[in-house]
Design an enzyme around this catalytic site. Structure first.
Site, PDB file in Angstrom:
ATOM      1  N   LYS A  32     -26.240  -6.289  -7.396  1.00  0.00           N
ATOM      2  CA  LYS A  32     -24.988  -7.056  -7.512  1.00  0.00           C
ATOM      3  C   LYS A  32     -25.265  -8.560  -7.437  1.00  0.00           C
ATOM      4  CE  LYS A  32     -21.852  -6.367  -4.093  1.00  0.00           C
ATOM      5  NZ  LYS A  32     -21.269  -7.636  -3.630  1.00  0.00           N
ATOM      6  N   GLY A  76     -16.617 -11.855  -2.833  1.00  0.00           N
ATOM      7  CA  GLY A  76     -16.918 -13.092  -2.107  1.00  0.00           C
ATOM      8  C   GLY A  76     -17.957 -13.918  -2.843  1.00  0.00           C
ATOM      9  N   SER A  93     -26.131 -18.273   5.091  1.00  0.00           N
ATOM     10  CA  SER A  93     -25.323 -17.602   4.062  1.00  0.00           C
ATOM     11  C   SER A  93     -25.838 -17.949   2.677  1.00  0.00           C
ATOM     12  CB  SER A  93     -23.855 -18.030   4.193  1.00  0.00           C
ATOM     13  OG  SER A  93     -23.178 -17.827   2.971  1.00  0.00           O
ATOM     14  N   GLN A 116     -24.342 -17.166  -0.045  1.00  0.00           N
ATOM     15  CA  GLN A 116     -23.217 -17.606  -0.881  1.00  0.00           C
ATOM     16  C   GLN A 116     -22.974 -19.102  -0.685  1.00  0.00           C
ATOM     17  OE1 GLN A 116     -20.045 -14.928   0.217  1.00  0.00           O
ATOM     18  NE2 GLN A 116     -20.961 -13.214  -0.894  1.00  0.00           N
ATOM     19  N   ASP A 136     -25.625  -6.603   5.064  1.00  0.00           N
ATOM     20  CA  ASP A 136     -24.752  -5.683   4.316  1.00  0.00           C
ATOM     21  C   ASP A 136     -25.057  -4.218   4.627  1.00  0.00           C
ATOM     22  OD1 ASP A 136     -23.607  -7.878   3.156  1.00  0.00           O
ATOM     23  OD2 ASP A 136     -24.447  -7.568   1.158  1.00  0.00           O
ATOM     24  N   LYS A 184     -16.772 -10.113   6.597  1.00  0.00           N
ATOM     25  CA  LYS A 184     -17.136  -9.488   5.314  1.00  0.00           C
ATOM     26  C   LYS A 184     -15.881  -8.870   4.684  1.00  0.00           C
ATOM     27  CE  LYS A 184     -21.455 -10.578   5.301  1.00  0.00           C
ATOM     28  NZ  LYS A 184     -21.954 -11.524   4.292  1.00  0.00           N
ATOM     29  N   ARG A 239     -16.419  -5.555   9.790  1.00  0.00           N
ATOM     30  CA  ARG A 239     -17.300  -4.370   9.780  1.00  0.00           C
ATOM     31  C   ARG A 239     -17.739  -3.929  11.169  1.00  0.00           C
ATOM     32  NH1 ARG A 239     -20.612  -5.709   4.170  1.00  0.00           N
ATOM     33  NH2 ARG A 239     -18.994  -4.857   2.814  1.00  0.00           N
ATOM     34  N   ARG A 273     -18.507  -0.680   1.323  1.00  0.00           N
ATOM     35  CA  ARG A 273     -19.675  -0.231   2.104  1.00  0.00           C
ATOM     36  C   ARG A 273     -19.265   0.715   3.243  1.00  0.00           C
ATOM     37  NH1 ARG A 273     -23.386  -2.672  -0.744  1.00  0.00           N
ATOM     38  NH2 ARG A 273     -23.130  -4.854  -1.282  1.00  0.00           N
TER      39      ARG A 273
END
Ligand code: S3P
Length: 436
Positions: free
Chosen positions: A21, A100, A173, A175, A320, A347, A351, A393
């Site tokens: 991904k 995200g 991070s 991202q 993840d 997330k 989670r 997930r």
């Protein structure tokens, strides 16, 4: 429609991991900004998240074609680069869906342009922290507004002009770093980032392959503004998707699974290290390099597992995978403690809360903390009916739990797995797992 999974007597087979991904998003976004031609991207991620990226790039005027892949591989795409400044003003709001990565990386791409863009997503995206990208992009000179004092989507990109900057990142991070590096390509000077710890480095690898002048010294990254060249990308298999089968294989009492084409980039492979620390019977075979990324086939067999402590620098490298690692920890011999994982809370769902809630519901002793969980181990996973918290997930972790639980596990909203792995339930079925 709900699915119910019951434990098959044995778990054997071969699975090809779907396209990664993270690499798929980047292959489309970066090539869209290149100025040297048309890129071919193969084995693209089948998940809805990466389709959101494709649709957003199309809405910004980028020509992208998409054809089904061959021999069990993901789709093949072509992307015609428009150059760093060639994106067109879209006629509507851009929708990142549940992604995200799309939201944060596109923020870096849309920042400081002379077009007006509005970026939003689903309810999960609208609750996730965007101030972490808005603040440094604003410091670079972008004009961005958003809900809740510019910290939540929808985000509006009004323009501005981007300047040289140095930023000490408050969180590890990928991202965030990718967003700032993408903005830095169009800045009037260098972008310097200091990371608190390493996170996945696909952006650095791909931009370097695209001839961008990017220097990495330890946790420090310096990027010089530059044009980017087109590169063809063969996307490696997604280790985050493969992790579900790894945990199924090591926790089921009579299992042998071969997972083919798994990306084992060291900044992603924390799950392999963690499972090995637990004593997993896991072997990497046929290690090779595909488009600058390390790839292997992973063979897993039934294992005697022990509890471990997961904390510090390894945590961002397996963040993840924590929901599914928790299953291995639940049945392992001895306590597992997970710390330094507060990012789990922001997330697709919280989670920590989601994992502890379903584990407790299935009769497993597990306690959530501010930055992780404590799993005493030696537990038997019972059955029951569960919601996935709208988190792909979590849904797939529940699927893995159903392959080893004493009683069937029903997942009330299994379709959310399609965010990253649409064929997940079919594979569970092929492995003998679905009863209804
Ligand atoms: C991603 C980075 C990770 C990860 C996410 C994908 C990416 O988040 O959790 O699923 O593709 O850059 P961070 O930004 O917290 O590293």
């Amino acid at each position: 429609m709900p699915v119910t999974i019951a434990r098959p007597r044995s778990l054997r087979g071969e699975i090809i991991a779907p396209g990664d991904k993270s690499v798929s998003h980047r292959a489309i976004m970066f090539n869209a900004l290149s100025n040297t031609g048309t890129a071919h991207v193969t084995n693209f991620s089948p998940g809805a998240d990466c389709t959101s990226t494709v649709e957003i790039m199309r809405a910004l005027g980028v020509e992208i074609t998409r054809e089904p892949g061959r021999n069990g591989m993901g789709d093949s795409l072509t992307v015609k680069g428009v150059g760093l400044n060639g994106l067109k003003e879209p006629s509507d709001i851009l929708d990142a869906g549940n992604s995200g990565t799309t939201t944060r990386l596109m923020s870096g791409i849309l920042a400081g342009r002379d077009i007006l863009t509005i970026l939003t997503g689903d309810d999960s995206i609208k609750s996730r922290p965007m101030g972490r990208v808005v603040k440094p992009l604003t410091q670079m000179g972008a004009v961005i507004s958003g809900r809740a004092d510019d910290t939540l989507a929808p985000l509006v990109f009004h323009g501005g002009s981007l300047h040289e900057s140095t930023y000490d990142m408050p969180v590890a991070s990928a991202q965030l770093k990718s967003s700032l590096l993408l903005a830095g390509l169009r800045a009037d000077g260098k972008t310097t980032l200091n990371q608190p710890a390493e996170s996945r480095d696909h952006t650095e690898l791909m931009l370097t392959a695209m001839d961008v002048n990017l220097t990495k010294t330890g946790l420090n990254i310096v990027l010089e503004p530059s044009e980017i060249e087109t590169v063809d990308v063969e996307v490696p298999g997604d280790i985050s998707s493969a992790a579900f089968w790894m945990v199924a294989g090591i926790t089921h009492p009579d299992a042998e699974l071969l997972i083919r084409n798994v990306g084992i980039n060291p900044t992603r492979a924390g799950v392999i290290t963690a499972l090995e620390m637990m004593g997993a019977n896991l072997t990497l075979i046929n290690e090779r390099e595909v488009a600058g990324e390390q790839v292997a086939d992973v063979l897993v067999k039934s294992s005697e597992l022990k509890g471990i402590e997961l904390s510090g620098d390894i945590v961002p490298l397996l963040m993840d995978e924590i929901p599914v690692i928790a299953i291995a920890a639940a049945v392992a011999d001895g306590e597992t403690v997970i710390r330094d994982a507060a990012e789990l809370i922001v997330k697709e769902s919280d989670r920590i809360h989601a994992s502890v809630t379903w584990l407790n519901g299935a009769g497993v002793d597990a306690v959530g903390t501010d930055d992780g969980m404590i799993l005493p181990g030696g537990q038997i996973i019972g059955g029951g009916q569960f919601q996935s918290f709208d988190d792909h997930r979590l849904a797939m972790s529940l699927g893995v739990a159903g392959l080893i639980s004493t009683d069937p596990i029903t997942i009330l909203d299994p379709d959310v797995a399609g965010i990253s792995y649409p064929s997940f339930w079919e594979i569970i079925k092929d492995l003998g797992g679905i009863v209804a």
